[in-house]
Write a protein that holds these residues in place. Structure first.
Motif, PDB file in Angstrom:
ATOM      1  N   TYR A  19       0.683  -1.520  -0.037  1.00 43.13           N
ATOM      2  CA  TYR A  19      -0.126  -0.267   0.068  1.00 43.13           C
ATOM      3  C   TYR A  19       0.648   1.281   0.079  1.00 43.13           C
ATOM      4  O   TYR A  19       0.230   2.373  -0.100  1.00 43.13           O
ATOM      5  N   MET A  20       2.249   1.368   0.625  1.00 44.30           N
ATOM      6  CA  MET A  20       3.023   2.489   0.060  1.00 44.30           C
ATOM      7  C   MET A  20       2.281   3.147  -1.016  1.00 44.30           C
ATOM      8  O   MET A  20       3.462   3.584  -1.508  1.00 44.30           O
ATOM      9  N   HIS A  21       3.063   2.184  -2.189  1.00 43.59           N
ATOM     10  CA  HIS A  21       3.508   2.463  -3.314  1.00 43.59           C
ATOM     11  C   HIS A  21       2.981   3.411  -4.372  1.00 43.59           C
ATOM     12  O   HIS A  21       1.546   3.441  -3.723  1.00 43.59           O
ATOM     13  N   ARG A  22       3.428   4.454  -4.650  1.00 40.27           N
ATOM     14  CA  ARG A  22       2.782   5.814  -5.144  1.00 40.27           C
ATOM     15  C   ARG A  22       2.000   6.370  -4.063  1.00 40.27           C
ATOM     16  O   ARG A  22       1.021   7.291  -4.722  1.00 40.27           O
ATOM     17  N   ASN A  23       1.954   6.057  -2.243  1.00 41.55           N
ATOM     18  CA  ASN A  23       1.372   7.185  -1.633  1.00 41.55           C
ATOM     19  C   ASN A  23       2.656   7.494  -1.061  1.00 41.55           C
ATOM     20  O   ASN A  23       2.413   8.300  -0.603  1.00 41.55           O
ATOM     21  N   PHE A  24       3.133   6.337  -0.268  1.00 43.81           N
ATOM     22  CA  PHE A  24       4.091   6.995   0.443  1.00 43.81           C
ATOM     23  C   PHE A  24       5.630   7.299  -0.885  1.00 43.81           C
ATOM     24  O   PHE A  24       6.276   8.534  -0.146  1.00 43.81           O
ATOM     25  N   PHE A  25       5.583   6.287  -1.637  1.00 46.51           N
ATOM     26  CA  PHE A  25       6.882   7.293  -2.203  1.00 46.51           C
ATOM     27  C   PHE A  25       6.490   5.109  -3.689  1.00 46.51           C
ATOM     28  O   PHE A  25       6.013   5.142  -3.285  1.00 46.51           O
ATOM     29  N   ILE A  26       7.191   5.416  -4.845  1.00 45.55           N
ATOM     30  CA  ILE A  26       7.764   4.576  -5.754  1.00 45.55           C
ATOM     31  C   ILE A  26       8.115   3.564  -4.887  1.00 45.55           C
ATOM     32  O   ILE A  26       9.533   3.876  -4.433  1.00 45.55           O
ATOM     33  N   THR A  27       8.030   2.397  -5.098  1.00 43.12           N
ATOM     34  CA  THR A  27       8.458   1.499  -3.877  1.00 43.12           C
ATOM     35  C   THR A  27       9.686   1.766  -4.695  1.00 43.12           C
ATOM     36  O   THR A  27       9.849   0.653  -5.839  1.00 43.12           O
ATOM     37  N   ASP A  28      10.942   0.684  -3.770  1.00 45.19           N
ATOM     38  CA  ASP A  28      12.314   0.334  -4.225  1.00 45.19           C
ATOM     39  C   ASP A  28      12.085  -1.269  -3.975  1.00 45.19           C
ATOM     40  O   ASP A  28      12.478  -1.459  -2.140  1.00 45.19           O
ATOM     41  N   PRO A  29      11.711  -2.271  -4.631  1.00 45.65           N
ATOM     42  CA  PRO A  29      11.783  -3.630  -4.067  1.00 45.65           C
ATOM     43  C   PRO A  29      13.519  -4.153  -3.521  1.00 45.65           C
ATOM     44  O   PRO A  29      13.381  -5.518  -3.738  1.00 45.65           O
ATOM     45  N   ASP A  30      14.861  -3.786  -4.195  1.00 49.50           N
ATOM     46  CA  ASP A  30      15.778  -4.403  -4.157  1.00 49.50           C
ATOM     47  C   ASP A  30      16.259  -4.200  -5.819  1.00 49.50           C
ATOM     48  O   ASP A  30      14.418  -5.313  -6.208  1.00 49.50           O
ATOM     49  N   ALA A  31      16.900  -5.201  -5.624  1.00 44.25           N
ATOM     50  CA  ALA A  31      17.230  -5.199  -7.404  1.00 44.25           C
ATOM     51  C   ALA A  31      16.834  -6.935  -7.228  1.00 44.25           C
ATOM     52  O   ALA A  31      17.063  -8.223  -6.706  1.00 44.25           O
ATOM     53  N   PHE A  32      16.538  -7.567  -9.000  1.00 49.82           N
ATOM     54  CA  PHE A  32      16.038  -8.624  -8.974  1.00 49.82           C
ATOM     55  C   PHE A  32      17.898  -9.305  -9.770  1.00 49.82           C
ATOM     56  O   PHE A  32      18.460  -8.599 -10.395  1.00 49.82           O
ATOM     57  N   THR A  33      17.426 -10.924  -9.788  1.00 53.27           N
ATOM     58  CA  THR A  33      18.877 -11.948 -10.499  1.00 53.27           C
ATOM     59  C   THR A  33      18.224 -12.875 -10.496  1.00 53.27           C
ATOM     60  O   THR A  33      17.972 -13.887  -9.765  1.00 53.27           O
ATOM     61  N   VAL A  34      19.035 -12.913 -11.832  1.00 56.97           N
ATOM     62  CA  VAL A  34      18.127 -13.861 -12.948  1.00 56.97           C
ATOM     63  C   VAL A  34      19.412 -14.906 -13.605  1.00 56.97           C
ATOM     64  O   VAL A  34      19.724 -15.614 -13.767  1.00 56.97           O
ATOM     65  N   SER A  35      20.529 -14.386 -13.462  1.00 56.78           N
ATOM     66  CA  SER A  35      21.952 -15.150 -13.843  1.00 56.78           C
ATOM     67  C   SER A  35      21.944 -16.047 -12.926  1.00 56.78           C
ATOM     68  O   SER A  35      21.573 -16.399 -11.987  1.00 56.78           O
ATOM     69  N   ARG A  36      23.055 -16.917 -13.388  1.00 57.60           N
ATOM     70  CA  ARG A  36      24.111 -18.018 -13.026  1.00 57.60           C
ATOM     71  C   ARG A  36      25.168 -17.782 -12.032  1.00 57.60           C
ATOM     72  O   ARG A  36      25.915 -18.273 -11.590  1.00 57.60           O
TER      73      ARG A  36
END
Length: 904
Positions: free
Chosen positions: A570-587
């Motif tokens: 619920y914080m997204h675009r209410n408190f701020f644009i949320t930062d979920p940390d980076a995703f990692t998809v490599s090996r």
């Protein structure tokens, strides 16, 4: 005569008796008045309760003891009975201790709306301040607020350590209409990972204490009712909520105490394992003490409360009210890009950075990944972010960042704005710019990770020279390096109570002062990202905000980040644009801790899908050339459904946030309604065994009687179908996610509906504005393209352009929509004549602008230190850019109202 005499005597005797009775009545009345004054008995003519009720939510104040009751209906179910309190001169006093309670009821209107309120003033203890509180219920908003304050009329100064808005009374202390062992508690944390956010069944939290900072949601799984409490302000104090339980082998847990306090950060710093103060010297743990002179008052933070049967609405209401109250910065587009941290950690170098930037620009920039983020490792020491680490960046950062900008990328950097390393110039030369303890020693908050054993300290942002230094650092990053995005980290461990240059400054006040300086310095167009910080305090100053634990190259990292991303949706675009940390998809196997095997493809899908459902920043955390050699993994960052989710920038709702199955271990089902036609369902299996789910149309908020097409975004060739009005997913593998696109084929595909502002005429050389606004009720666009008809194109909802020759031009606008159809529009612009240019005039800045741009850094560095000190010269060179010393030495006092700035 005799009769008359006897009659007279009898009358006289009667009169005497009447007089004695009257005197006795007066004495009795006096006793009653005294008793009322001592024990708070109310006038029988006055009501024993004062009630305000709006739309199913009521508050009732007991006129006898000044306590209050929160109810779901007028005279209905009581959820919470409580009083207010304060810690004064290190001793607690409760509102119910006072003999007098003055109560006033009225209508009100403020920035959040209008409604009814009750104000209660508890008084009559001559050596203690009065305690007062205000309860307000808003019409049409479904929530109330409470604010408490202490008013000193004692004739002597006192100190305040804590103001308590809520101290629950009675048994049960919180009654949600079901057994207490069916309660589940969501307690927000001090920062995104202090401590790691977990949702606990009642009594299952460590030591039975459900401690929250900022907000807490209590949900009963049998009655399906909930109570939400959340701080609306963060002016001086931290809002800490304590829900303590007690249990025994023979009895289920129940709530033994529930309090909501406005206090300092020391409790958190003293107890959380992440804190560097916890195991340090005791003199560095400083208790909050707010002086309160006679005749003055101090007010708690404002706390919101709501109750009912829809906890999602309660959370979302809290988010929207926060946005309104603090004017949150949530209007920018979502950020897509790359960051260095999980790709290299502190070992990022000049060469690896440039290689990744070139790869990003060549292969992914066209998809929207246009931010390039340097994390920890590029700077020499904490607080010296404009002094590059020459061991890893031997040619400095200026040419590198400019080169990255020339690739069409936007540069971002990591900073910890209020940390100061032991190797840093400030620590070497200006320990007076640091937060101190009572002995005058700088307070150490732990060690840095760049150099083993290097201690860290806290910048005192109330010190004028420290403020100028802070301005210089961020001015250089933006104006010289070309930085467009700045991460602000480790603001949790620097939020300490201590001795500041400005007396009686609290930790949160200091943080806010520092953030305001940074925002003003970098300007409105640079994105600031709150990392490592209390969630509410930076709202209105930052654009993005971290909501989860650090991610990494393991499934366990994603699983640990999951509860924070779900609980703070619920914080997204209410408190701020949320930062979920980076995703990692490599090996990649690079990690701070040992990894036995690379992430499987299923685990990589979990990482990127979790970032997508947050609706927030979408950053790749892998070495890009390594990722590029793995087409199956590279396809994940190019997945059109994931990119559409990221660009739409809407948070998915965790359907099972408080109702997740015990076997699922944490929330696992997210639903994103992208538009009226299309939804995304994400089902995560966090466990070590296969899992099955069944969903009805009602569960998925879909219309019955319509037909639906289902597509697995990670396996579009594998068929999925509804069985009537039921969707079954059997034996979903462990460590996996299903990302299902649900298309309502009963609704025809449509293009976005867009309104435009485009001029019909212009002059040669005139800079004109073009803008487009998509309808919130229509199909959302995923991109905007402008072709101005003269060979120039631009992207974005708004653009500016100037024509260089006369003529009739056709402007073409295209906005591809989520449904696969594009909004297209053409405009004709007639360009005639030329802009009339005024006579040449010299550009001037105001005195304040000139001082901030050129003189402040010089005053703060050159005049506060030896001009011969090498580090001071190095820092100053980044600011003055070779300007003549005659300009540097200008006295600010002699400046005119406007100062002419000559060319270098």
């Amino acid at each position: 005569m005799i009769r008359g005499t006897l009659g007279f005597r009898r009358s006289k005797d009667l009169a005497g008796k009447i007089l004695r009775v009257q005197i006795a009545c007066v004495l009795i009345a006096c006793v009653i008045i005294l008793v009322e004054g001592c024990f708070g008995f109310s006038d029988p003519s006055k009501p024993s309760q004062v009630v305000v009720s709006i739309e199913g939510l009521s508050v009732v104040v007991d006129a006898g003891d000044g306590s209050y009751d929160v109810q779901t209906e007028n005279g209905g179910h009581s959820i919470l009975r409580a009083r207010v309190a304060a810690e004064i001169n290190h001793k607690w006093v409760k509102s119910t201790d006072y003999p007098k309670h003055e109560i006033a009821q009225s209508n009100f209107e403020d920035a959040l709306g209008h409604g009814q309120k009750i104000t209660v003033i508890s008084s009559g203890l001559p050596k203690l301040p009065d305690l007062a509180y205000t309860l307000a219920i808003y019409e049409g908003r479904g929530f109330g607020t409470i604010e408490a304050n202490a008013e000193n009329h004692t004739g002597n100064p006192i100190t305040i350590q804590n103001i308590r808005n809520v101290e629950a009374l009675g048994n049960p202390m919180i009654n949600l209409g079901g057994p207490q062992n069916a309660d589940r508690v969501l307690s927000d944390s001090f920062s995104e990972d202090w401590p790691p956010l977990q949702i606990y069944d009642l009594g299952k939290a460590p030591q039975g204490l459900h401690r929250a900072v900022g907000s807490q949601l209590i949900y009963n799984r049998e009655s399906k009712k909930s109570l939400f409490v959340g701080a609306l302000t963060s002016n001086r104090f931290l809002t800490i909520i304590h829900l303590q339980t007690q249990s025994s082998p023979a009895h289920a847990p129940d709530i033994s105490s529930f309090t909501v306090d406005s206090t300092g950060t020391t409790e958190i710093q003293a107890t959380d394992p992440e804190s560097g103060l916890r195991d340090g010297p005791a003199e560095n743990l400083i208790e909050l003490n707010i002086p309160l002179p006679d005749g003055e008052s101090v007010t708690s933070e404002r706390v919101m409360f709501s109750a009912g049967g829809d906890y999602h609405s309660q959370l979302e209401n809290y988010g929207s009210v926060t946005r309104e109250l603090h004017h949150s910065r949530v209007s920018s587009d979502n950020l897509l890009g790359w960051w260095s941290w999980t790709a290299y950690y502190t070992k990022i170098t000049q060469g690896t950075a440039l290689t990744n930037a070139q790869w990003l620009a060549e292969h992914l920039r066209g998809l929207g990944y246009d931010y390039f983020h340097f994390d920890l490792g590029y700077g020499y020491s904490r607080s010296e972010y404009t002094t590059p680490n020459a061991s890893q960046f031997p040619r400095g950062m200026l040419d590198l960042t400019h080169g990255i900008c020339r690739l069409g990328l936007k540069v971002g950097v990591w900073t910890a704005p209020f940390e100061v390393g032991e190797r840093a110039w400030i620590y070497e030369h200006h320990k007076d710019w640091l937060v101190h303890n009572a002995h005058g020693d700088p307070i150490s908050i732990g060690d840095a990770e760049e150099v083993k054993g290097e201690r860290l300290f806290v910048l005192d942002v109330t010190h004028p020279d420290a403020q100028e230094y802070l301005r210089q650092i961020y001015r250089t990053l933006v104006r010289e390096w070309g930085v467009r995005y700045i991460k602000l980290d480790f603001m949790d461990n620097t939020a300490i109570e201590g001795y500041y240059h400005r007396p009686n400054t609290t930790a949160l006040e200091a943080q806010r002062i520092g953030l305001e300086i940074i925002r003003k310095t970098v300007g409105e167009d640079v994105l600031l990202d709150k990392d490592g910080s209390p969630m509410l305090n930076p709202v209105g100053l930052v654009d993005e905000g971290r909501i989860s634990q650090d991610t990494g190259h393991t499934f366990q990292r994603s699983k640990e980040a999951g509860p924070g991303i779900a609980a703070r949706y619920y914080m997204h675009r209410n408190f701020f644009i949320t930062d979920p940390d980076a995703f990692t998809v490599s090996r990649q196997l690079l990690e701070e801790r040992t990894i036995e095997a690379p992430a499987t493809l299923n685990e990589a899908q979990v990482s990127i899908a979790l970032a997508a459902v947050s609706g927030g920043m979408f950053e790749i955390g892998d070495d890009l050339p390594t990722l590029g050699r793995d087409p199956e993994r590279l396809a994940l960052v190019k997945n059109p459904d994931l990119l559409a989710i990221a660009k739409l920038s809407q948070a998915a709702v965790p359907l099972d946030l408080m109702t997740y199955r015990d076997e699922d271990e944490q929330p696992s089902i997210f639903l994103l309604r992208e538009d009226q036609r299309q939804s995304i369902l994400a089902i995560f299996n966090w466990t070590e065994r296969p899992s099955s789910h069944t969903f009805t149309l009602s569960d998925l908020k879909l219309t019955t009687g319509h037909s639906y097409k289902l597509v697995d975004s990670f396996a579009p060739d594998q068929p999925l179908a509804m069985e009537g009005e039921t969707l079954r997913l059997d034996d979903q593998p462990a460590h996996s996610v299903k990302l299902i696109k649900i298309i309502d084929t009963s609704i025809p595909a449509a293009a976005p509906s867009i309104a435009f502002h485009v001029p019909m005429q212009a002059k040669i050389g005139e800079e004109i504005a073009f803008s487009s606004v998509a309808s919130k009720d229509g199909v959302p666009p995923v991109a905007y393209h402008w072709d101005f008809g003269d060979g120039v194109v631009a992207d974005g909802a708004a653009a500016t352009h100037a024509y260089t020759a006369a003529g009739n031009y056709t402007v073409r606008f295209t906005a591809p929509g989520l449904d696969g159809k594009s909004a297209e529009q053409t405009f004709s612009i007639a360009v005639n004549g030329s802009v009339i240019l005024a006579l040449p005039r010299r550009y001037t800045e105001t005195r304040q602008q000139f001082r901030e741009r050129y003189l402040s850094p010089v005053v703060s560095v050159w005049r506060q230190s030896s001009a011969q000190e090498p580090r001071a010269n190095e820092i100053s060179r980044n600011v003055i850019l070779g300007w003549p010393e005659s300009w540097i030495s200008i006295s600010p006092i002699s400046l005119p109202d406007t100062a002419t700035v000559p060319p270098p």
